[in-house]
Design a protein around this motif. Sequence first.
Motif, PDB file in Angstrom:
ATOM      1  N   SER A   1       0.845  -1.183   0.000  1.00 43.79           N
ATOM      2  CA  SER A   1       0.000   0.000   0.000  1.00 43.79           C
ATOM      3  C   SER A   1       0.882   1.235   0.000  1.00 43.79           C
ATOM      4  O   SER A   1       2.098   1.142   0.051  1.00 43.79           O
ATOM      5  CB  SER A   1      -0.907   0.015   1.237  1.00 43.79           C
ATOM      6  N   VAL A   2       0.217   2.382  -0.086  1.00 45.96           N
ATOM      7  CA  VAL A   2       0.933   3.652   0.080  1.00 45.96           C
ATOM      8  C   VAL A   2       0.284   4.338   1.267  1.00 45.96           C
ATOM      9  O   VAL A   2      -0.940   4.410   1.347  1.00 45.96           O
ATOM     10  CB  VAL A   2       0.804   4.528  -1.187  1.00 45.96           C
ATOM     11  N   VAL A   3       1.082   4.766   2.228  1.00 48.38           N
ATOM     12  CA  VAL A   3       0.497   5.349   3.435  1.00 48.38           C
ATOM     13  C   VAL A   3       1.098   6.728   3.684  1.00 48.38           C
ATOM     14  O   VAL A   3       2.152   7.079   3.148  1.00 48.38           O
ATOM     15  CB  VAL A   3       0.738   4.476   4.685  1.00 48.38           C
ATOM     16  N   GLU A   4       0.362   7.475   4.504  1.00 46.39           N
ATOM     17  CA  GLU A   4       0.894   8.758   4.948  1.00 46.39           C
ATOM     18  C   GLU A   4       1.421   8.568   6.357  1.00 46.39           C
ATOM     19  O   GLU A   4       0.752   7.998   7.210  1.00 46.39           O
ATOM     20  CB  GLU A   4      -0.201   9.819   4.905  1.00 46.39           C
ATOM     21  N   VAL A   5       2.608   9.018   6.568  1.00 46.85           N
ATOM     22  CA  VAL A   5       3.274   8.806   7.849  1.00 46.85           C
ATOM     23  C   VAL A   5       3.401  10.146   8.549  1.00 46.85           C
ATOM     24  O   VAL A   5       3.830  11.125   7.937  1.00 46.85           O
ATOM     25  CB  VAL A   5       4.679   8.209   7.621  1.00 46.85           C
ATOM     26  N   GLU A   6       2.981  10.181   9.810  1.00 45.42           N
ATOM     27  CA  GLU A   6       3.127  11.435  10.548  1.00 45.42           C
ATOM     28  C   GLU A   6       4.295  11.362  11.510  1.00 45.42           C
ATOM     29  O   GLU A   6       5.329  11.972  11.316  1.00 45.42           O
ATOM     30  CB  GLU A   6       1.843  11.749  11.309  1.00 45.42           C
ATOM     31  N   ALA A   7       4.108  10.574  12.556  1.00 41.33           N
ATOM     32  CA  ALA A   7       5.147  10.537  13.591  1.00 41.33           C
ATOM     33  C   ALA A   7       6.108   9.394  13.307  1.00 41.33           C
ATOM     34  O   ALA A   7       5.687   8.266  13.077  1.00 41.33           O
ATOM     35  CB  ALA A   7       4.497  10.347  14.950  1.00 41.33           C
ATOM     36  N   ILE A   8       7.377   9.700  13.298  1.00 41.86           N
ATOM     37  CA  ILE A   8       8.390   8.667  13.117  1.00 41.86           C
ATOM     38  C   ILE A   8       9.217   8.572  14.395  1.00 41.86           C
ATOM     39  O   ILE A   8       9.718   9.577  14.895  1.00 41.86           O
ATOM     40  CB  ILE A   8       9.305   8.994  11.917  1.00 41.86           C
ATOM     41  N   THR A   9       9.301   7.378  14.933  1.00 40.45           N
ATOM     42  CA  THR A   9      10.141   7.163  16.120  1.00 40.45           C
ATOM     43  C   THR A   9      11.578   6.931  15.650  1.00 40.45           C
ATOM     44  O   THR A   9      11.825   6.060  14.823  1.00 40.45           O
ATOM     45  CB  THR A   9       9.669   5.912  16.889  1.00 40.45           C
ATOM     46  N   ARG A  10      12.465   7.723  16.166  1.00 36.65           N
ATOM     47  CA  ARG A  10      13.870   7.571  15.758  1.00 36.65           C
ATOM     48  C   ARG A  10      14.437   6.244  16.251  1.00 36.65           C
ATOM     49  O   ARG A  10      14.023   5.717  17.280  1.00 36.65           O
ATOM     50  CB  ARG A  10      14.717   8.683  16.373  1.00 36.65           C
TER      51      ARG A  10
END
Lengths: 144, 782
Positions: A24-33
């Motif tokens: 799929s293609v998703v929108e990512v908001e928060a990324i955990t480092r």
Amino acid sequence: MDSLKLIARIADQEVAIATSLIESVVEVEAITRVPLAAPHIAGLAALRSRVLTIIDTYAALEIGHSPREGILQAVVVTIDHHLYGLLVDEVVDVAAIASEPDLLHAGLSRGWAHAALGLVEHNGKALLELDPARIVAGPAVLAA
Amino acid sequence: MDELLGEFIAETRETLEPLASEIVAWELAPDDRARLDSIFRFVHTVKGSCGFLDLPRLERLSHAAEGALAEVREGSRRPDKALVSGVLCIIDRIGELVEALAAGEPYPEGGDDALILALEPGNDPDEAAPASAHAQPQPQAGPRAPARSIRLPVELLDRMMAGVSDMVLARNELSRRLRDRGNDGSIDAAFERLSTCVAEMRESITRTRMQRIDGLFSALPRMVRDLSADLAKQVLLAVDGGDVELDREMIEMIRDPLTHIVRNAIDHGIELPAERQAAGKPASGTLRVLARQSGNQILIEVADDGGGIDDERLVQKAIGAGLIARERAATMTRTERLELIFSAGLSTATAVTAISGRGVGMDVVRANVERIGGTVDIDTQPGRGCRLTLRVPMTLTIIPALTFSVGAELFAIPRGAIDEIVRASGGSVVVERVGNSPVARIRGERVPVVALDALLGIDSYIDPARAILVVVRASSGERYALLVDSVQDHEELVVKPAAPAIMATGIYAGTTLPDNGRPMLLINPAGVAHIAGVQAPDASMSAKSDVPEAVIETIPTLLFRAVDGAVRAIRLGLVERIEDVPSTAVANVGGRLRLSHDGRIVPLFGCEAVVPDKYDCVRVLLLGDGSSEIAYAIREVVDIHALSPDCLPASTPGPIAGVLLVGEMQVELIDCFWLFAQAGAGLGAAERPLCLFDRDDPWMRDVLRPIVEQAGYRVAYSGDPDDQAAAVMILSAERESGPPVSHAPVIRLRATADEDHAASGSVYRYDRSGLIAALVAAQGGR
């Protein structure tokens, strides 16, 4: 149906990825480092109850770092039972491209050359077809 | 055994059912190879299980059928009608016997011989078969015992487990939403019920995946017997802890490593009987395999009493193989040397044998075990034997964990690894810097500190003194304290393996999705210890250890002869310079000796009065803690030693922190901490700032007074004649308005350690350093 390709823009380049590999293609908001991980590991994001490993595609292609502002688009692929999200600047289109990727002639920088499967033709333009597994594996120096 | 028998019965029944149609088909077409094969497989399996389960009748029958069928398969015999009916009769008989076993009823003796005889070439089965039919009443007529178990594909269990994991996540999400919306009694009660159900469900599904480790151990006796026979060695096998339960998948994952370790132990560990007797040991070696549960981990120990591992030879081999440099080898500790056995391409076997030493080495064993989150440790004494300990998690799926923050990041750590959690500046905790690495002293015990912010390159949000120490014991034995910003919560986390690129860092054990829906990394305590260079105390070796250089953490320590002639010690890290200063630079000012040095006045310790040498000079150590400086008068420097961080603490705080052992000599260790604390406190009574206490608070009078006085204050009580002169006042935070006093700054002390509940700006009343800091701040404000 193998000929369907997703066309996305990465660093002002349009590239093609076989849709058979894409979940799929998703929108990512928060990324955990993920401290101490390889530079092309941008971090982790959630996809429902699953964890996505976000790949900094720019870093994997050795062309700097993917933009991290605002909402990011990621192409979700499964490689070796792990879910990855490849950051792309924009998903442009999904198109049927029947031709097999042509062999590359020289001229690509190392990062692109490592990730590219070959050239495909779409609407009169030549696009690089990328192999998600090689992007996930990271820069050639690290993978070696 | 009952369990195995049950499994055998279930399996046999299950294969018999489809076999019935196969048999009919075979009867019609005896040349059908596929049918023949499946029938052969059946009798072969039954025969194998029967031998193991000690069921001689079934074994004889299946053996006879197997023999006849094997001849057919080889082509040495034609499957005629007589043979087919003979086999069918035997299979029927097997079915009847199994049903009788399942029902726990005796099966009438006799009749088997006739059936077996009927398989002989040339015999007519029609004579034997009817005989058996007449002899045995059909047991099928009775009610068949209901099956007590079903067999499931493991994938289905995995799917169920994943489903439950998702359910737990959904529950967590719901719980967070409910919390955000505030309380509603009826919904809360319903939610509680749901939570309980989910927890029970998870528990039982986890159990369905658990299996006794027996299944793994049952193969050992045979393996040990065969191996020792091949190698002409005598080995006694002792197995213990077969009832320990472990995730099915885990059992499969450790099967190969365990097999390899056992092979190694017999091949390389246990010596030939003659060698053993020459060494004064019994001719038979002993191999002990033991499993036990320890918290969330399963320990599997394989110990032999063989020749042990010669670490010297290991090092020579490693140098020979180019794995390490000769210079490096000279400085390696014993533990490090033994670790070499896990490096790729190293085998101590002088000759490659059929049993081991084929290039698949301990490196593969370790890699396989670490892949499932386990560890392998080795402990050996030359001539005495060798013990390998596998530690593996019971299950990788759900673990209780502690979450904590460092800067903006959240991490989790398995709760099982945590010994305790303390404040970095609590009453019994001091964090010192030794060289450039911090060490915490917690109730007298020294624990290396790993600052996670520095290790991970994250900006911490808080002052290190206010940080939290999470004391961790890694599965590999290292004990250290993780310095983190704050502890968040205890949670049950569904842990999944992270992508290989993340696991490759070594410090993460997996990823998890907590309540807030943001993925979180689970810290692997052993990996952090490894990356941060924390070493395990060499506790596995006995006191008689032949290796004195076993890992001991040491601190460079300066020994000097004090002015009074005694030899004392001081930690070198604090000593900035050693200088000779003219005795005229020392003066008794403001109630104590002070040294004017480089344009500054520093307090001088170590003597009551100056004893100048013949050049009219005084030798001093200049000590600095980064902000302030003090001088310590000495007679001469003796030596610098690397000494153990442990000292026998003095009973009361004072200039001596405790006693160190240097060789055979007892040496007093200077308490620099105390000296610095005193540096500002040496004023004469009248010059000391006045600190005012609340007269109505007995705790202050009894408990607080000595601490405040030690910090260099005079203490008076509200209402005393000179209370207007107070430099600072201390009140309890709970007291709404203090007694009328001067305009002195007020420090409020609260009774609870928890900051959230207290008035802002107050200090926890047992936070000694916080109080001292507040006193200093109040002084500075004037």
